[in-house]
Design a protein around this motif. Sequence first.
Motif, short mmCIF file in Angstrom:
data_model
loop_
_atom_site.label_atom_id
_atom_site.label_comp_id
_atom_site.label_asym_id
_atom_site.label_seq_id
_atom_site.Cartn_x
_atom_site.Cartn_y
_atom_site.Cartn_z
N LEU A 91 93.20 -23.96 -26.50
CA LEU A 91 91.76 -24.10 -26.33
C LEU A 91 91.37 -23.97 -24.85
N LYS A 92 92.17 -24.56 -23.97
CA LYS A 92 91.91 -24.48 -22.53
C LYS A 92 92.03 -23.05 -22.03
N LYS A 93 93.02 -22.32 -22.51
CA LYS A 93 93.21 -20.93 -22.08
C LYS A 93 92.06 -20.05 -22.55
N ILE A 94 91.61 -20.26 -23.77
CA ILE A 94 90.47 -19.49 -24.28
C ILE A 94 89.24 -19.77 -23.43
N GLN A 95 89.02 -21.04 -23.13
CA GLN A 95 87.89 -21.43 -22.30
C GLN A 95 87.97 -20.76 -20.93
N ALA A 96 89.15 -20.78 -20.30
CA ALA A 96 89.34 -20.17 -18.98
C ALA A 96 89.10 -18.65 -19.02
N GLU A 97 89.58 -18.01 -20.07
CA GLU A 97 89.38 -16.56 -20.22
C GLU A 97 87.89 -16.22 -20.32
N LEU A 98 87.17 -17.00 -21.10
CA LEU A 98 85.74 -16.75 -21.25
C LEU A 98 85.00 -16.98 -19.93
N GLU A 99 85.39 -18.02 -19.20
CA GLU A 99 84.77 -18.28 -17.89
C GLU A 99 85.04 -17.13 -16.93
N HIS A 100 86.23 -16.56 -16.99
CA HIS A 100 86.61 -15.47 -16.10
C HIS A 100 85.96 -14.14 -16.50
N ASP A 101 86.00 -13.81 -17.78
CA ASP A 101 85.53 -12.50 -18.24
C ASP A 101 84.01 -12.39 -18.39
N LYS A 102 83.35 -13.51 -18.62
CA LYS A 102 81.89 -13.55 -18.75
C LYS A 102 81.36 -12.50 -19.73
N PRO A 103 81.76 -12.58 -20.99
CA PRO A 103 81.25 -11.60 -21.96
C PRO A 103 79.79 -11.85 -22.31
N ASP A 104 79.16 -10.81 -22.82
CA ASP A 104 77.79 -10.94 -23.31
C ASP A 104 77.78 -11.44 -24.75
N TYR A 105 78.80 -11.05 -25.50
CA TYR A 105 78.93 -11.41 -26.91
C TYR A 105 80.31 -11.97 -27.19
N LEU A 106 80.36 -12.96 -28.06
CA LEU A 106 81.63 -13.49 -28.56
C LEU A 106 81.65 -13.29 -30.07
N LEU A 107 82.60 -12.52 -30.55
CA LEU A 107 82.81 -12.34 -31.99
C LEU A 107 83.87 -13.33 -32.43
N VAL A 108 83.51 -14.19 -33.37
CA VAL A 108 84.47 -15.15 -33.92
C VAL A 108 84.65 -14.75 -35.37
N THR A 109 85.79 -14.12 -35.64
CA THR A 109 86.05 -13.61 -36.98
C THR A 109 87.03 -14.52 -37.69
N GLY A 110 86.80 -14.72 -38.99
CA GLY A 110 87.58 -15.65 -39.80
C GLY A 110 89.06 -15.42 -39.67
N ASP A 111 89.77 -16.39 -39.95
CA ASP A 111 89.42 -17.68 -40.51
C ASP A 111 89.00 -18.65 -39.39
N ILE A 112 87.78 -19.09 -39.42
CA ILE A 112 87.27 -20.00 -38.39
C ILE A 112 87.86 -21.39 -38.61
N THR A 113 87.97 -21.82 -39.86
CA THR A 113 88.55 -23.12 -40.18
C THR A 113 89.81 -22.95 -41.02
N ASN A 114 90.50 -24.05 -41.19
CA ASN A 114 91.73 -24.00 -41.98
C ASN A 114 91.45 -24.10 -43.47
N ILE A 115 90.55 -25.04 -43.86
CA ILE A 115 90.31 -25.23 -45.29
C ILE A 115 88.84 -25.12 -45.68
N GLY A 116 87.98 -24.74 -44.77
CA GLY A 116 86.58 -24.52 -45.12
C GLY A 116 85.76 -25.77 -45.32
N ASP A 117 86.23 -26.90 -44.83
CA ASP A 117 85.47 -28.14 -44.99
C ASP A 117 84.31 -28.18 -43.98
N ASN A 118 83.26 -28.86 -44.36
CA ASN A 118 82.05 -28.91 -43.56
C ASN A 118 82.29 -29.52 -42.18
N ILE A 119 83.10 -30.56 -42.10
CA ILE A 119 83.37 -31.23 -40.82
C ILE A 119 84.03 -30.25 -39.85
N SER A 120 85.02 -29.50 -40.32
CA SER A 120 85.70 -28.54 -39.44
C SER A 120 84.78 -27.41 -39.02
#
Length: 114
Positions: free
Chosen positions: A34-63
């Motif tokens: 999670l820290k590495k992803i955060q650092a990469e985003l801070e460095h690269d400064k993208p305009d768009y972030l695509l988050v493609t599934g599977d976003i969660t492990n079991i699809g529960d609302n809390i996750s």
Amino acid sequence: MPDSTIKFAQLSVIHFYEPPDGQVDNYRRSLNCLKKIQAELEHDKPDYLLVTGDITNIGDNISLERAYQWIEDKIYVDGDYYGLQCQARGIHVILVPENHDAFNAQSHGSNLKR
């Protein structure tokens, strides 16, 4: 002439999981990632972030809610805050759920359908 470049970043199959008992052991295994992803985003400064599934492990609302909070703002885990803060950085987020996000959705309080 203004720069017309649009920068994209993509996260895929992150399998975010919020344990119902509040234990953070699952996050401890993933905190470095999670820290590495955060650092990469801070460095690269993208305009768009695509988050493609599977976003969660079991699809529960809390996750799903916790993953959204991590992407758009910050979450508190094990004494510190982590998050991509896309909203504050002006990064447009495009979420594309997949099978795990709808796998147990109806039995876990989510509105996603298979």
